[in-house]
Scaffold this motif. Structure first.
Motif, PDB file in Angstrom:
ATOM      1  N   LYS A 176       0.845  -1.188   0.000  1.00 17.34           N
ATOM      2  CA  LYS A 176       0.000   0.000   0.000  1.00 17.34           C
ATOM      3  C   LYS A 176       0.885   1.244   0.000  1.00 17.34           C
ATOM      4  CE  LYS A 176      -3.814  -2.257   2.299  1.00 17.34           C
ATOM      5  NZ  LYS A 176      -4.782  -2.238   3.371  1.00 17.34           N
ATOM      6  N   ILE A 177       0.561   2.183  -0.902  1.00 19.69           N
ATOM      7  CA  ILE A 177       1.361   3.399  -1.059  1.00 19.69           C
ATOM      8  C   ILE A 177       0.428   4.606  -1.037  1.00 19.69           C
ATOM      9  CG2 ILE A 177       3.003   4.607  -2.546  1.00 19.69           C
ATOM     10  CD1 ILE A 177       3.368   1.740  -3.895  1.00 19.69           C
ATOM     11  N   ASN A 178       0.722   5.592  -0.186  1.00 13.28           N
ATOM     12  CA  ASN A 178      -0.047   6.836  -0.160  1.00 13.28           C
ATOM     13  C   ASN A 178       0.532   7.816  -1.174  1.00 13.28           C
ATOM     14  OD1 ASN A 178      -2.109   6.521   1.786  1.00 13.28           O
ATOM     15  ND2 ASN A 178      -0.576   6.641   3.403  1.00 13.28           N
ATOM     16  N   VAL A 179      -0.342   8.421  -1.958  1.00 13.66           N
ATOM     17  CA  VAL A 179       0.072   9.391  -2.962  1.00 13.66           C
ATOM     18  C   VAL A 179      -0.747  10.666  -2.759  1.00 13.66           C
ATOM     19  CG1 VAL A 179       0.242   9.861  -5.434  1.00 13.66           C
ATOM     20  CG2 VAL A 179       0.610   7.548  -4.597  1.00 13.66           C
ATOM     21  N   MET A 180      -0.049  11.776  -2.580  1.00 12.26           N
ATOM     22  CA  MET A 180      -0.712  13.077  -2.450  1.00 12.26           C
ATOM     23  C   MET A 180      -0.694  13.766  -3.809  1.00 12.26           C
ATOM     24  SD  MET A 180      -1.757  13.426   0.655  1.00 12.26           S
ATOM     25  CE  MET A 180      -2.128  15.145   0.707  1.00 12.26           C
ATOM     26  N   VAL A 181      -1.853  14.287  -4.222  1.00  9.12           N
ATOM     27  CA  VAL A 181      -1.969  14.934  -5.523  1.00  9.12           C
ATOM     28  C   VAL A 181      -2.664  16.279  -5.356  1.00  9.12           C
ATOM     29  CG1 VAL A 181      -2.867  14.704  -7.867  1.00  9.12           C
ATOM     30  CG2 VAL A 181      -2.184  12.670  -6.608  1.00  9.12           C
ATOM     31  N   SER A 182      -2.097  17.303  -5.983  1.00  6.73           N
ATOM     32  CA  SER A 182      -2.741  18.619  -6.021  1.00  6.73           C
ATOM     33  C   SER A 182      -3.353  18.796  -7.397  1.00  6.73           C
ATOM     34  CB  SER A 182      -1.721  19.731  -5.773  1.00  6.73           C
ATOM     35  OG  SER A 182      -1.265  19.676  -4.457  1.00  6.73           O
ATOM     36  N   LEU A 183      -4.663  18.991  -7.428  1.00  2.00           N
ATOM     37  CA  LEU A 183      -5.374  19.195  -8.687  1.00  2.00           C
ATOM     38  C   LEU A 183      -5.620  20.690  -8.880  1.00  2.00           C
ATOM     39  CD1 LEU A 183      -8.086  16.406  -8.392  1.00  2.00           C
ATOM     40  CD2 LEU A 183      -5.849  16.240  -9.437  1.00  2.00           C
ATOM     41  N   ASN A 184      -5.373  21.156 -10.102  1.00  2.91           N
ATOM     42  CA  ASN A 184      -5.571  22.568 -10.395  1.00  2.91           C
ATOM     43  C   ASN A 184      -5.947  22.707 -11.861  1.00  2.91           C
ATOM     44  OD1 ASN A 184      -5.609  25.315 -10.323  1.00  2.91           O
ATOM     45  ND2 ASN A 184      -3.422  25.572  -9.876  1.00  2.91           N
ATOM     46  N   SER A 185      -7.144  23.213 -12.127  1.00  3.11           N
ATOM     47  CA  SER A 185      -7.579  23.374 -13.510  1.00  3.11           C
ATOM     48  C   SER A 185      -8.594  24.498 -13.618  1.00  3.11           C
ATOM     49  CB  SER A 185      -8.206  22.081 -14.035  1.00  3.11           C
ATOM     50  OG  SER A 185      -8.656  22.287 -15.351  1.00  3.11           O
ATOM     51  N   ASP A 186      -8.505  25.200 -14.743  1.00  5.67           N
ATOM     52  CA  ASP A 186      -9.515  26.215 -15.046  1.00  5.67           C
ATOM     53  C   ASP A 186     -10.280  25.823 -16.310  1.00  5.67           C
ATOM     54  OD1 ASP A 186      -7.442  26.547 -16.785  1.00  5.67           O
ATOM     55  OD2 ASP A 186      -7.237  28.705 -16.497  1.00  5.67           O
TER      56      ASP A 186
END
Length: 178
Positions: free
Chosen positions: A111-121
């Motif tokens: 099990k691997i934790n992945v942090m993602v920042s989403l940014n879209s216009d």
């Protein structure tokens, strides 16, 4: 009479040796067919949590905490290189997370934790007003399966998931992986 008796003993001995050789051959063949077969490990998104989410008109900013699992069904460990998990909206990349280099032990799930920042216009106003934004996640893990530290086979696993994010409740409604 002694000649016949010694001949029988030799015949029995040869029969036992032949039986042993055949039995060992069968065991080796079964071992190679069952144990030494290399399967492709499975990569999935186990869960996705939205930590922060801001949606307005046609923009979306969010932080996502994703739990990626690598299921290894092999009798040897699967060592994989680091990879990028890409999140996209209608084909446009809106965020990336890094799956770090690691290894999944034999017959185990890593099990691997992945942090993602989403940014879209580029999110359509209709999706934001409806409160349902559909995202896709993709990653490809390249690595090797090590069997008995002798045999090393290259295997690639792909993660391909669809995520339905509720922008009003700031949560994930549906998570489905292929």
């Amino acid at each position: 009479m002694r000649d016949e008796e010694s001949r029988r003993k030799r015949t029995r001995c040869l029969a036992c040796i032949a039986f042993g050789v055949i039995a060992q051959t069968i065991i080796i063949v079964l071992f190679v067919v069952i144990v030494m077969r290399v399967k492709t490990p499975k990569v999935r998104l186990e869960s996705v949590g939205v930590t922060t989410l801001t949606a307005s008109n046609s923009s979306l900013k969010a932080s996502i905490d994703a739990l990626v699992t690598v299921k290894n069904k092999n009798f040897g460990h699967y060592k994989f290189e680091s990879a990028k998990a890409t999140f996209s909206y209608k084909g446009t990349n809106i965020g990336e997370g890094t799956i770090s280099k690691d290894k999944a032990k034999a017959k185990k799930t890593k099990k691997i934790n992945v942090m993602v920042s989403l940014n879209s216009d580029k999110i359509t106003a209709s999706d934001i007003s409806s409160g349902n934004v559909t995202l896709t996640a993709y990653a490809k893990l390249d690595g090797k399966v090590h069997l008995l530290n002798i045999i090393k086979k290259k295997k690639s696993s792909e993660l391909n998931c669809t995520i339905h994010v509720d922008t009003k409740a700031k949560a994930v409604h549906v998570l489905s992986c292929k």
